[in-house]
Design a protein around this motif. Structure first.
Motif, PDB file in Angstrom:
ATOM      1  N   ALA A 148      61.391 -48.959 -14.004  1.00 34.30           N
ATOM      2  CA  ALA A 148      62.709 -48.605 -14.523  1.00 34.30           C
ATOM      3  C   ALA A 148      62.644 -47.457 -15.519  1.00 34.30           C
ATOM      4  O   ALA A 148      63.634 -46.772 -15.751  1.00 34.30           O
ATOM      5  CB  ALA A 148      63.344 -49.821 -15.197  1.00 34.30           C
ATOM      6  N   ILE A 183      67.889 -45.701 -10.095  1.00 35.38           N
ATOM      7  CA  ILE A 183      67.631 -47.141 -10.063  1.00 35.38           C
ATOM      8  C   ILE A 183      68.747 -47.858 -10.818  1.00 35.38           C
ATOM      9  O   ILE A 183      69.499 -47.232 -11.559  1.00 35.38           O
ATOM     10  CB  ILE A 183      66.294 -47.485 -10.759  1.00 35.38           C
ATOM     11  N   VAL A 191      67.240 -48.002  -5.625  1.00 35.50           N
ATOM     12  CA  VAL A 191      66.411 -49.179  -5.871  1.00 35.50           C
ATOM     13  C   VAL A 191      67.097 -50.109  -6.881  1.00 35.50           C
ATOM     14  O   VAL A 191      67.577 -49.654  -7.913  1.00 35.50           O
ATOM     15  CB  VAL A 191      65.039 -48.748  -6.456  1.00 35.50           C
TER      16      VAL A 191
END
Lengths: 358, 379
Positions: free
Chosen positions: A50, A77, A154
């Motif tokens: 992350a 993300i 993601v």
């Protein structure tokens, strides 16, 4: 095609080497679960993906681009946290729109994305509420909704269900799996609960003390654990482990000591084993059968009976660790009964002294 | 049925006593400030709310207002000047016996005339002979006076005694001296709790150390610096800007400390979520920290405001005593010498200086209480 490639990732907290040379490929549109006990580094890896945690060495690339030095917002993300991490002073709508407003999207675009996400998660009627007016499950939906609106490549989930009660957890598990089908996104999910891992994952990565212990499909891990740790971690109740030693080794089979009661022949052979070596036998509870046949069997006294309805778990008193046996739901066996337990030698796992399977 | 516990009872009892100890003098101050200055000198404030009996000496009309009716000479008038709220209880016609008669009653004077006085003060004085007196006859009255509260004292001190200007001066000092440290403190507190930079812990430790530096120690060095700056630029060393900066400096360590503890106690996942959402530090501060910290800001702001408002020492050192700069506390201190006998002026001035803290405290008390536990408990 691999969406995320992790190469030789290392992380130190002071002198603690918490992530040790981890390499991992995560396929596009897959549901990958990182699982392991607390402190194994699974959350750290997720936070490194992350961008919330710095990387000491190694690379993480998303979609072919190395993202080591990119800030979280530039990595495409979205993350869902265990404690929901909603903004308490904003309505659900604003919570979900926060990131979009920062991206400076048009109002119509924000509106449509938020309503789409709310529709998927069935929280349309909650949009004007504040987080404190929501139940735990609803809050987690909002947190997921906040991730969905950003349309990331993601999704990162950090133990998102562990604050929910058991019934809700099961329900959310199903919904997350459904969501994965609906969104066709890559999802990485961290949990310490092997049930969640088994039920949702395309691929499970079992971590132990900062290293990948084994990775593969859920059933692969279940049937072919590479080591003692994975064998014990996957499956509930735990695999039974019986410490023993090799009595005699021939070219076709090995003969082992079974708790001093019997010697018993095992077909698995490797050249690395010698007579007298210590090994551990791993047998799953469902592979132990109550039988009158005394071949490959022990006698044991039942000290706990756990009735689940669909099945019954019997805990047998066996020097040291208890032996768990699964039997049918209507079993009449009571605490204090002495029973005979037999097993199928083909279904058992043998681990050597280094805790690796042979 | 609630369970009765002696400890609880005792706690409530002491709370009640504390409330009384606080409320009664405050209330007394308020009443005294609203009373007529003559009455303040005569009776205590607690008598102000009920009817009081005052002895008055008044005179009747002179003989020139008499008129004749059917051979009778009559003088009429009102001894209470038609005041509708007062009434006569007793009256007398000699100083030896000022309460000889009960109103209303008819009295025969020495010269044979008849004097009839009603409760409302109106009288009818009749005589067969023509009245010849030049001065009105003295009448001794016991008058029932209703409570009379007046804003006269406030007008007096605010307009004529310069307290109004001082009030504005105090606000001029207190408002920026509250806002400036709060803004700086908030930014500093955020940086010290959620931004990673080299030396962060050292800076925070230094700030904690500064908490215990006594203000008195730094007054003179700072004044010296101000004097040098003033000399260099050719301006006065004493100015509002100077005192704002001084209060900011003295207040900052505690403000940073409290705010940092509060901000640190907010869940860190929220910040991470915001970072993943793409917020910069400034955006996180403005859109998440600020709205969530309003209770903390409010309570800490109140503490600072009250501290600055009640401050005398710093104001004496950094501000001149001229009317355009003298603050309330300082002016009050001067009035104590000037008007030591004039209770109505002192009580009124004291109450003027109390109004703001009182208002701030009563309207924002729930923030105030939270402020006291800021850092230890999440707001």
């Amino acid at each position: 095609m691999s969406e995320i490639v992790i190469k030789n990732l290392n992380k130190y907290y002071g002198k603690n080497h918490v992530i040790q040379d981890v390499s991992l490929n995560i396929d596009s549109q897959s549901f990958t679960v990182l699982v392991g006990p607390s402190g194994c580094g699974k959350s750290t890896i997720l936070r490194m993906i992350a961008g919330l945690e710095s990387i000491n060495s190694g690379t993480i690339s998303i979609d072919g681009n190395i993202v080591n030095d990119l800030s979280p917002k530039d990595r495409n993300i979205a993350m869902v946290f265990q404690s929901y991490a909603l903004y308490p002073h904003m309505t659900v709508y604003n919570n979900m729109a926060f990131g979009l407003k920062l991206e400076k999207l048009t109002k119509d675009e924000i509106d449509s994305r938020v309503y789409d996400a709310a529709k998927i998660l069935q929280i349309e009627e909650l949009l004007q509420r504040k987080p404190k007016q929501l139940s735990g499950g609803q809050r987690q939906r909002v947190a997921i909704g906040r991730a969905i609106t950003r349309k990331p490549k993601v999704f990162l989930f950090d133990e998102p269900l562990s604050n929910l009660d058991a019934a809700l957890r099961v329900q959310m598990r199903v919904e997350l799996a459904k969501l994965h089908d609906q969104l066709d996104a890559t999802m990485i999910y961290v949990t310490h609960d092997q049930t969640e891992a088994m039920t949702m994952a395309d691929k499970i990565v079992v971590l132990d003390q900062g290293k990948i212990s084994q990775s593969g499909s859920p059933m692969d891990l279940y049937h072919n654990p590479k080591n003692l740790f994975v064998g014990g971690f996957i499956g509930s109740p735990k695999m039974n482990f019986i410490k023993t030693r090799i009595l005699k080794k021939s070219s076709q089979s090995i003969s082992i000591d079974l708790l001093g009661q019997k010697s018993f022949l095992l077909k698995k052979t490797t050249t690395n084993l010698k007579t007298g070596d210590e090994i551990t036998l791993g047998i799953r509870p469902e592979h132990l059968k109550i039988s009158k046949d005394l071949k490959n069997a022990w006698k044991g006294k039942v000290f706990v009976v756990e009735k689940l309805g669909s099945g019954t778990f019997l805990y047998l008193d066996k020097e040291g660790e208890p032996l768990v046996v699964e039997t049918d739901g209507d079993s009449k066996i009571k605490v204090g009964d002495t029973i005979n337990v037999a097993f199928n030698p083909d279904k058992c796992h043998v681990f050597n002294a280094n805790k690796e399977v042979i | 049925m609630k369970h009765f516990s002696f400890g609880k009872f005792l706690a409530h009892f002491f709370l009640l006593i504390i409330v009384f100890i606080w409320v009664i003098p405050t209330f007394g101050l308020l009443i005294s400030s609203l009373r007529d200055k003559d009455q303040v000198a005569l009776t205590g404030w607690w008598t102000a709310l009920k009817h009081n009996e005052f002895n008055e000496i008044v005179r009747t009309e002179k003989s020139n207002v008499q008129f004749e009716e059917n051979g009778v000479f009559i003088i009429t008038g009102n001894l209470l000047k038609n005041s509708p709220t007062k009434s006569v209880i007793n009256f007398g016609i000699t100083s030896k016996n000022p309460k000889a008669f009960k109103a209303p009653s008819k009295v025969t004077m020495k010269n044979g005339s008849t004097f009839y006085l009603k409760k409302d003060g109106s009288y009818r004085w009749t005589s067969d002979k023509e009245f010849k007196h030049k001065k009105g006859k003295r009448i001794f009255l016991t008058v029932n006076t209703p409570p009379s509260l007046t804003l006269e004292n406030y007008k007096e001190v605010l307009v004529f005694r310069g307290l109004g200007q001082s009030f504005i001066n105090s606000l001029t000092v207190a408002v920026p001296s509250t806002i400036i440290p709060l803004i700086i403190g908030a930014f500093a507190a955020y940086a010290l709790s959620w931004m990673n930079f080299y030396g962060r812990d050292l800076i925070f430790a230094t700030i904690v150390c500064l908490l215990v530096v006594p203000l008195q120690m730094s007054l003179i060095p700072i004044l010296t610096v101000y004097n040098q700056i003033g000399n260099f630029f050719g301006v006065s060393a004493k100015s509002y800007v100077g005192i704002w900066l001084a209060h900011t400096g003295f207040g900052l360590p505690l403000k940073i400390f409290l705010l940092r503890n509060f901000i640190k106690s907010l869940p860190h996942e929220m910040f991470e979520a915001a970072r993943v959402d793409g917020a910069s530090h400034y955006q996180i501060f403005m859109k998440i920290i600020l709205p969530l910290s309003i209770p903390a800001f409010a309570s800490i702001g109140i503490l600072q405001f009250l501290w600055v408002w009640n401050d005398l020492l710093v104001a004496l050192v950094f501000l001149d005593k001229m009317p355009s700069e003298i603050v309330l506390t300082s002016r009050l201190r001067e009035m104590l010498g000037e008007f030591s006998q004039n209770w109505e002026i002192l009580t009124t001035s004291a109450f003027v200086s109390m109004i703001v803290p009182l208002f701030v405290f009563l309207s924002l008390q729930r923030y105030f209480i939270r402020g006291l536990v800021a850092g230890s408990v999440k707001g």
